[in-house]
Every structure is written in C-alpha cells, then in structure tokens.
Design an enzyme around this catalytic site. Sequence first.
Site, PDB file in Angstrom:
ATOM      1  N   GLY A  48       0.853  -1.203   0.000  1.00 34.26           N
ATOM      2  CA  GLY A  48       0.000   0.000   0.000  1.00 34.26           C
ATOM      3  C   GLY A  48       0.876   1.235   0.000  1.00 34.26           C
ATOM      4  O   GLY A  48       0.776   2.085   0.884  1.00 34.26           O
ATOM      5  N   SER A  50       1.437   3.683  -2.453  1.00 34.98           N
ATOM      6  CA  SER A  50       1.306   4.756  -3.427  1.00 34.98           C
ATOM      7  C   SER A  50       0.660   6.033  -2.900  1.00 34.98           C
ATOM      8  O   SER A  50       0.651   7.040  -3.601  1.00 34.98           O
ATOM      9  CB  SER A  50       0.484   4.255  -4.614  1.00 34.98           C
ATOM     10  OG  SER A  50      -0.838   3.984  -4.182  1.00 34.98           O
ATOM     11  N   SER A  51       0.098   5.988  -1.706  1.00 35.13           N
ATOM     12  CA  SER A  51      -0.505   7.221  -1.185  1.00 35.13           C
ATOM     13  C   SER A  51      -0.597   7.172   0.331  1.00 35.13           C
ATOM     14  O   SER A  51      -0.217   6.167   0.943  1.00 35.13           O
ATOM     15  CB  SER A  51      -1.895   7.461  -1.806  1.00 35.13           C
ATOM     16  OG  SER A  51      -2.732   6.377  -1.555  1.00 35.13           O
ATOM     17  N   TYR A 237     -16.643   5.375  14.635  1.00 34.29           N
ATOM     18  CA  TYR A 237     -15.417   4.658  14.262  1.00 34.29           C
ATOM     19  C   TYR A 237     -15.108   3.504  15.230  1.00 34.29           C
ATOM     20  O   TYR A 237     -15.370   2.343  14.919  1.00 34.29           O
ATOM     21  CB  TYR A 237     -14.238   5.659  14.194  1.00 34.29           C
ATOM     22  CG  TYR A 237     -13.057   5.083  13.437  1.00 34.29           C
ATOM     23  CD1 TYR A 237     -12.760   5.510  12.146  1.00 34.29           C
ATOM     24  CD2 TYR A 237     -12.242   4.090  13.997  1.00 34.29           C
ATOM     25  CE1 TYR A 237     -11.687   4.962  11.443  1.00 34.29           C
ATOM     26  CE2 TYR A 237     -11.180   3.544  13.305  1.00 34.29           C
ATOM     27  CZ  TYR A 237     -10.908   3.984  12.028  1.00 34.29           C
ATOM     28  OH  TYR A 237      -9.856   3.425  11.342  1.00 34.29           O
ATOM     29  N   LEU A 275      -6.358  12.071   9.244  1.00 36.24           N
ATOM     30  CA  LEU A 275      -5.805  12.900   8.177  1.00 36.24           C
ATOM     31  C   LEU A 275      -6.561  12.700   6.878  1.00 36.24           C
ATOM     32  O   LEU A 275      -7.128  11.629   6.651  1.00 36.24           O
ATOM     33  CB  LEU A 275      -4.347  12.510   7.949  1.00 36.24           C
ATOM     34  CG  LEU A 275      -3.374  13.179   8.911  1.00 36.24           C
ATOM     35  CD1 LEU A 275      -2.025  12.518   8.840  1.00 36.24           C
ATOM     36  CD2 LEU A 275      -3.240  14.658   8.571  1.00 36.24           C
TER      37      LEU A 275
END
Length: 399
Positions: A48, A50-51, A237, A275
């Site tokens: 994971g 790429s971002s 959450y 974020l």
Amino acid sequence: MIIKPIIQGMVARSAHPHGCEQAVLDQIEFVKAAKPITDGPKRVLIIGASSGFGLASRIALSFGGCEADTIGISLERDPKAKGGASAGWYNNYYFKQQADIAGRLAINIDGDAFSSETRNKVIEAIETYFEGEVDLIIYSLATGARPNPETGELWRSAIKPIGQSINSNLISLEDDTWSDVILESANEEEEQATIKVMGGEDWESWIDTLINSESVAQGCQTIAFSYVGPEVTHPLYLDGTLGRAKIDLHQTSHSLNLKLANYSGGAYATVCKALVTKASVFIPGLTPYMIALYKVMKQKGLHEGCIQQMQRLYRDNLYSENHIPLDGERLLRIDDLELKPSVQTEVSKILSEMTEDNFKEIADYQGFKSEFLNLNGFNYETIDYDSPVNIDKFVTPSN
Ligand code: NAI
C-alpha cells in the site's frame, strides 16, 4: 489532454501528473530538512505504498535519514486508461524517478496485494534486490473489498455504527454541500466482512508468506496503521465496524510479535492522527470532526500531515535510540497531539456550533478540501491546469 478535477461524491476520478510530482517533491523536501531518522531499516517492503501513510513512510525512510531501498506494492489505474492514470500511479512514477536520481533502489509492483501472483513477485524482488531479506514490512492497505483466499468470493466492508443508528452529517467534496443523514447500524454479516477486509488476517498472511519464503531478516519489524480517536468519534469509528476491524488488527499485532520474536524483531499496530487521504474521506460522518480538528490543530501549531507523522514515527518511536514507546495495550501511539485535552475541548466546542450554514467558516473546510485536491495533483499554484499534459510519455511497452 487537459486534466481538470473530476470529483464524484468523495472520490476523485482524475489526477494531474505534474501536481502529483509536486506532492512527492514537497514531501521529499520536508524530510530532507527534518531531523533525520538514524539507525533505520535499509530494506523496506511497503504494502500500500502509493498514497497516504504508505507513500509518506516510503519517502521518510528513503530520504529522511536512513536511505532505505524500497519495494512498494499498490493497485493503480495505468496511464492507458481513459482520462489517464490514478494519482497513486503518478506518485509511484515520480517517487522512483527521485529515488533513481538519489541512487536509492525503488521497485514498484503494481498488482493486487491479495493475489498470490503479487506475493510471488514480491518474494522474487526481495530475492533479486534485497539479498533475500527485508528489515521492515509496512502494511498500509486501505480498501473496500478483499477476496476470500479459498473461494475467491469478495468480502465487502461496510463502514457503519454497531448496535445503534446515528444521526450524522455528510459533507460532499463534489459540491461542498452538507446533508443530514441517518447512519444505519451494521448487521452481523457486515461487521464480519469489515473485519475480514480491514482487520489483521491479511497482514498476518503476508507475514506468514514472508516467513515461509525465508524473506525475513534478523531484527525484522512490521507495522500496520490504526485509528482510535476521541470519544466524540467513537460511535462512528471505534465502536463501529471499522473499529472492530482495528481491534482485530491490534490483536494480530500481538501474535505477529511472537512470530517475529524468533528473529529478534517485532510487530506493532501504530495509531495515527485523523488525516485527509483517499481512504479517510470515505468514512461516513467523520468529515465534520476532521475539519474542526484541522482548524484547532493548525491554530495551535500542532497540525501534522502524513509525512510529518511518518518522519516522527520512524525517528522518535520505531527506530529511536531508546526502547519503542508503547501504551498499556502495546500500541504505538502517534495520535498524542490529536488527543490532547486542550485540542479536544476546542474541537467539541466547534462541533457543537457547526451547522449547514457555518461549517465553511468556523472549521477548516477549505484546508481539508485543498489537501484532498492536492492528493490528486490539483490546486497547486505553480501548475498551469489549462496546459495540455502529454500522457503518452508515461506509457511504456511494459505498462
Ligand atoms: P490510502 O488510500 O491513501 O492508501 C491505501 C493504499 O493501499 C494505496 O497505496 C492503494 O493503492 C493501496 N491498495 C488498496 N487496495 C489494494 C490492493 N488490493 N492491492 C494493492 N494495493 C492496494 O489510505 P491511508 O489513509 O494511507 O490508509 C492506510 C492505513 O492507515 C489504513 O489501514 C487506514 O485505516 C490507516 N489509518 C488512516 C488514517 C487516516 O486518517 N487517513 C488514520 C489512522 C489510520
């Protein structure tokens, strides 16, 4: 081709390569100037990459002091697609370009992290480029679906409360509108599916695969990212389906820690700050909290983005000279600034006053939206978005 932002709901359907390059360069610049990570790992695998936290980890570890070589896995839309590549594809491209210039190895594997084909490619890459072993495995996948490895059938996550429905608010990034919604409670099947997708099972299976292929170095560590948040977010959450998945992830960290103890290594669930990322904007009902949090943390000079969080994590926590600081549940916490009582008191006050009419004024919606656009290569003053982009230059025979 002229590339403009296309946003549908909370998903960006277009990405600008030059803006993605700018985002990568900005992060590299930040870590180069930051207090360095010393004693860090040299051979890092990021699942994971790429971002979000995965990309920020890759940049921090390659350019923020310890000069790591990296293998990054992600699943991207390539430049041959209508409208061009995904932001993650451009991020991988420009990260590799910078790593090449700096003499650091960067291998990009574009493939489904759940498939055995990708796992085999990773093992082969570790064999070829890392002398057969990795020092750190970062598990940073965020996805809505995972195939059952036995049947191939998809489990689909459902981000919902559990045991109660909640009156909440959505803010659409597409048209900047606020709406009142009722978030319905998940049923048992949705809860279990979310645990399958975002819990620890796949993390564990990756580590087992790498142990079985003898790809784990002496002292190898692994981390995966989690969120806990303040009480005001718990119904959405921590006490909901995503929280159940994260608790499963925390438990997995304990069993992986035992497995890696055989290599004098360890496994840690790392609790981060809320974020703006491709994944987090998708969590129903969380945006009002996030724009209030952004406002307060920026005002107090405490705001960190993914790159600031990751540089601090590796430098002051995972590879600090002292022991790794953990809380009573053996979690590595870098959400300390978010959870400061002085921050949360002000966030709660803003939330209690926030309405459809004032959310753009009393909270940092502009900052939130601007970061979202940046993630996809938009909203950079230095870039002329009316100029055509030559996408063909990214298309090579191999992609
Ligand atoms: P992100 O959406 O920015 O990154 C997710 C990465 O996973 C991307 O590189 C994407 O290409 C890759 N990916 C997704 N499905 C894949 C597949 N099938 N095969 C290969 N690669 C795939 O997300 P973000 O926010 O960085 O999330 C990473 C982790 O951090 C998640 O576990 C998330 O829950 C956690 N986290 C996020 C927080 C936030 O506020 N953004 C806060 C605390 C934890």
